[in-house]
Motif scaffolding. Sequence first.
Motif, PDB file in Angstrom:
ATOM      1  N   GLY A   1       0.774  -1.165  -0.135  1.00 40.80           N
ATOM      2  CA  GLY A   1       0.115   0.134  -0.066  1.00 40.80           C
ATOM      3  C   GLY A   1       0.745   1.228  -0.048  1.00 40.80           C
ATOM      4  O   GLY A   1       1.897   1.188  -0.181  1.00 40.80           O
ATOM      5  N   TRP A   2       0.068   2.447   0.099  1.00 40.78           N
ATOM      6  CA  TRP A   2       0.870   3.781   0.061  1.00 40.78           C
ATOM      7  C   TRP A   2       0.227   4.203   1.286  1.00 40.78           C
ATOM      8  O   TRP A   2      -0.796   4.163   1.922  1.00 40.78           O
ATOM      9  N   VAL A   3       1.145   5.210   1.953  1.00 42.38           N
ATOM     10  CA  VAL A   3       1.127   5.781   3.147  1.00 42.38           C
ATOM     11  C   VAL A   3       0.988   7.370   2.816  1.00 42.38           C
ATOM     12  O   VAL A   3       1.843   7.938   2.007  1.00 42.38           O
ATOM     13  N   VAL A   4      -0.070   8.272   3.361  1.00 42.48           N
ATOM     14  CA  VAL A   4       0.053   9.596   2.950  1.00 42.48           C
ATOM     15  C   VAL A   4       0.129  10.415   4.357  1.00 42.48           C
ATOM     16  O   VAL A   4      -0.703  10.131   5.137  1.00 42.48           O
ATOM     17  N   ARG A   5       1.167  10.968   4.450  1.00 42.02           N
ATOM     18  CA  ARG A   5       1.200  11.736   5.761  1.00 42.02           C
ATOM     19  C   ARG A   5       0.457  13.052   5.763  1.00 42.02           C
ATOM     20  O   ARG A   5       0.773  14.073   5.028  1.00 42.02           O
TER      21      ARG A   5
ATOM     22  N   SER B   1      13.020   6.561   6.861  1.00 45.62           N
ATOM     23  CA  SER B   1      13.084   6.033   8.053  1.00 45.62           C
ATOM     24  C   SER B   1      12.510   7.127   9.088  1.00 45.62           C
ATOM     25  O   SER B   1      13.096   7.326  10.288  1.00 45.62           O
ATOM     26  N   ASP B   2      11.648   8.186   8.786  1.00 48.88           N
ATOM     27  CA  ASP B   2      11.549   9.219   9.306  1.00 48.88           C
ATOM     28  C   ASP B   2      10.827   8.747  10.774  1.00 48.88           C
ATOM     29  O   ASP B   2      10.054   7.764  10.624  1.00 48.88           O
ATOM     30  N   ASP B   3      10.793   9.569  11.761  1.00 50.76           N
ATOM     31  CA  ASP B   3      10.073   9.203  13.173  1.00 50.76           C
ATOM     32  C   ASP B   3       8.441   9.797  12.507  1.00 50.76           C
ATOM     33  O   ASP B   3       8.434  11.056  12.319  1.00 50.76           O
ATOM     34  N   LEU B   4       7.552   9.204  12.811  1.00 53.37           N
ATOM     35  CA  LEU B   4       6.268   9.505  12.294  1.00 53.37           C
ATOM     36  C   LEU B   4       5.291   9.558  13.553  1.00 53.37           C
ATOM     37  O   LEU B   4       4.197   9.884  13.202  1.00 53.37           O
ATOM     38  N   TYR B   5       5.856   9.393  14.838  1.00 56.28           N
ATOM     39  CA  TYR B   5       4.910   9.472  16.036  1.00 56.28           C
ATOM     40  C   TYR B   5       4.089  10.751  15.847  1.00 56.28           C
ATOM     41  O   TYR B   5       4.453  11.873  15.934  1.00 56.28           O
ATOM     42  N   ASP B   6       2.701  10.321  16.317  1.00 59.81           N
ATOM     43  CA  ASP B   6       1.835  11.398  16.384  1.00 59.81           C
ATOM     44  C   ASP B   6       1.337  11.868  15.301  1.00 59.81           C
ATOM     45  O   ASP B   6       0.459  12.804  15.301  1.00 59.81           O
ATOM     46  N   GLU B   7       1.846  11.528  14.201  1.00 58.95           N
ATOM     47  CA  GLU B   7       1.248  12.140  12.690  1.00 58.95           C
ATOM     48  C   GLU B   7       0.175  11.268  12.390  1.00 58.95           C
ATOM     49  O   GLU B   7      -0.181  10.225  12.774  1.00 58.95           O
ATOM     50  N   ARG B   8      -0.781  12.038  11.578  1.00 63.87           N
ATOM     51  CA  ARG B   8      -2.029  11.414  11.102  1.00 63.87           C
ATOM     52  C   ARG B   8      -1.585  10.864   9.974  1.00 63.87           C
ATOM     53  O   ARG B   8      -0.605  11.616   9.146  1.00 63.87           O
ATOM     54  N   VAL B   9      -2.050   9.755   9.221  1.00 61.38           N
ATOM     55  CA  VAL B   9      -1.501   9.199   8.030  1.00 61.38           C
ATOM     56  C   VAL B   9      -2.777   8.599   7.517  1.00 61.38           C
ATOM     57  O   VAL B   9      -3.958   8.296   8.306  1.00 61.38           O
TER      58      VAL B   9
END
Length: 155
Positions: free
Chosen positions: A48-52, A87-95
């Motif tokens: 799949g794809w992830v959109v931040r 390898s970004d830190d995505l913590y607390d982001e809406r995706v």
Amino acid sequence: MRDAPAVLAHLTGTVVHGAGRGRGLGFPTANIAPDPGSPVPPPAVYSGWVVRHPTGALHRATISVGSNPTFCDTAEIHTEVYCHDTSDDLYDERVGLWFVARIRATVKFASPDDLVRAARQDVLRSEEFLASERGRRVLAHALNAFADTADTATA
């Protein structure tokens, strides 16, 4: 005969802290807490794809939906995303997760090494699905949906 819908499934949620096992295995994952009412597909491994949502950044992904049977015997379902290209830190982001194809069933492996070998194959299969015509259609759908959401938020 009509084409199959481009998007297998779509869910939105927030990246939360998990057990940290993926990082130790060389496959750091973003653990997603799905929004209430956001449909979670059946347990399996998906492409799949992830959109931040904060930035609109897009990432290729392999997504695991399941109870992590190799490590525990719980019925709790987790949604974990391995981003192929960051390898970004995505913590607390809406995706937003846009599911392209089912790769395989969730299974209990005899060892973590067996799981890592399977995960490597999963990522290769995921890349094939993402590069396919269906993968490109889902990508276009995801980008259009994000643009519509961003337009609505600024209106």
